[in-house]
Design an enzyme around this catalytic site. Sequence first.
Site, short mmCIF file in Angstrom:
data_model
loop_
_atom_site.label_atom_id
_atom_site.label_comp_id
_atom_site.label_asym_id
_atom_site.label_seq_id
_atom_site.Cartn_x
_atom_site.Cartn_y
_atom_site.Cartn_z
N GLU A 4 6.81 6.22 -8.98
CA GLU A 4 5.45 5.69 -9.21
C GLU A 4 4.52 6.73 -7.99
OE1 GLU A 4 4.09 2.05 -8.28
OE2 GLU A 4 6.33 1.15 -9.55
N MET A 40 -2.95 -6.84 -7.54
CA MET A 40 -2.96 -8.15 -8.17
C MET A 40 -3.64 -9.11 -9.06
SD MET A 40 -0.10 -7.30 -7.95
CE MET A 40 1.14 -8.27 -8.42
N ARG A 41 -5.33 -8.54 -9.02
CA ARG A 41 -5.92 -8.93 -9.62
C ARG A 41 -6.46 -8.41 -11.15
NH1 ARG A 41 -9.62 -12.65 -7.49
NH2 ARG A 41 -11.19 -11.93 -8.86
N ILE A 42 -6.77 -9.49 -12.09
CA ILE A 42 -7.02 -8.65 -13.34
C ILE A 42 -8.83 -8.29 -13.20
CG2 ILE A 42 -7.55 -8.99 -15.94
CD1 ILE A 42 -4.96 -11.14 -15.43
N HIS A 76 2.14 0.66 -13.20
CA HIS A 76 2.95 -0.10 -13.34
C HIS A 76 4.08 0.05 -13.53
CE1 HIS A 76 3.25 -4.16 -15.91
NE2 HIS A 76 4.50 -3.32 -16.53
N ARG A 119 -15.23 -14.02 -11.44
CA ARG A 119 -14.60 -12.95 -11.38
C ARG A 119 -15.19 -12.16 -11.63
NH1 ARG A 119 -11.09 -13.54 -16.33
NH2 ARG A 119 -10.25 -11.21 -15.42
N ASN A 139 1.49 3.43 -2.56
CA ASN A 139 1.28 3.99 -3.21
C ASN A 139 -0.71 4.32 -3.22
OD1 ASN A 139 2.57 4.66 -6.21
ND2 ASN A 139 1.64 1.85 -5.92
N GLY A 161 0.88 -1.36 -0.41
CA GLY A 161 -0.15 -0.16 -0.37
C GLY A 161 0.36 1.25 0.03
C1 GRF Z 1 3.99 -1.60 -7.79
O1 GRF Z 1 5.69 -1.51 -8.11
C2 GRF Z 1 3.07 -0.79 -8.24
O2 GRF Z 1 3.69 -0.91 -9.69
C3 GRF Z 1 2.20 -2.77 -8.67
O3 GRF Z 1 2.71 -3.45 -7.54
C4 GRF Z 1 3.60 -2.45 -6.54
C5 GRF Z 1 2.51 -2.22 -5.43
O4 GRF Z 1 3.13 -1.41 -4.57
N1 GRF Z 1 1.55 -2.12 -9.47
P1 GRF Z 1 2.54 -1.24 -3.08
O5 GRF Z 1 1.77 -2.11 -2.70
O6 GRF Z 1 1.79 0.32 -3.67
O7 GRF Z 1 3.56 -0.46 -2.07
#
Ligand code: GRF
Length: 211
Positions: free
Chosen positions: A178, A94-96, A113, A69, A18, A16
């Site tokens: 990011e 992490m899910r599509i 990404h 899904r 981000n 988390g």
């Molecule tokens: C990041 O590198 C993002 O680009 C990828 O998963 C990671 C997530 O990191 N999709 P966080 O959970 O936000 O720390």
Amino acid sequence: MPSRTITLGVLASGRGSNLQAILDAIAEGRLAAKVAIVVSDRSDAQAPERARAAGIPAVTVSPRAFPTRDEYDTQIAKILGDAGAEVIVLAGYMRIVTNVLLRAFPDRVINVHPSLLPAFRGLHAQRQAIEYGVKVTGCTIHFVSEEVDSGAIILQATVPILGDDTETTLSERILEEEHRLLPQALQLYAEGRLTIQGRRVLITPNAHVLH
Ligand code: GRF
């Protein structure tokens, strides 16, 4: 350019950081947004704890409780909609996501990404970049479309790959970008400066900069 406050729903599966970057940008007045809810698909994710520490509701919904899904995403879309979320951020989710979610929030789902798309889509993008031998990689903030890691690109930043980089050291360097870029992209959205035109996202210049 005046910005309105946008209401975000954040989907996160892991640490988390981000999400934290979004919360910090809001707290520091760099992002005109409010996080209405954080939804996780994993009970061991740290993102919900970060949300609660900031006074934001967080829920974990296990995909195992849903036969398909689509049914899972129907429930997720309902939770996000009920919370008043307008823009959905996939912050390490992490899910599509299925069309069910994309149709509920058309052109309003944004992903981060860890590569310069369209290179190195999918999982372990940092490792893919090291193994391919590219000297520069980076991160991409993009609108989510049906095909994974393929939607219209909002912002990108480059990051060099050093000779002694491991997946971990490179991931950390990319993560810093990011954290800088994601709040910026959301602020552009809040300012109404993003227009999707075919594959491209046009960014209207800031009126203040023009003068
Ligand atoms: C990041 O590198 C993002 O680009 C990828 O998963 C990671 C997530 O990191 N999709 P966080 O959970 O936000 O720390």
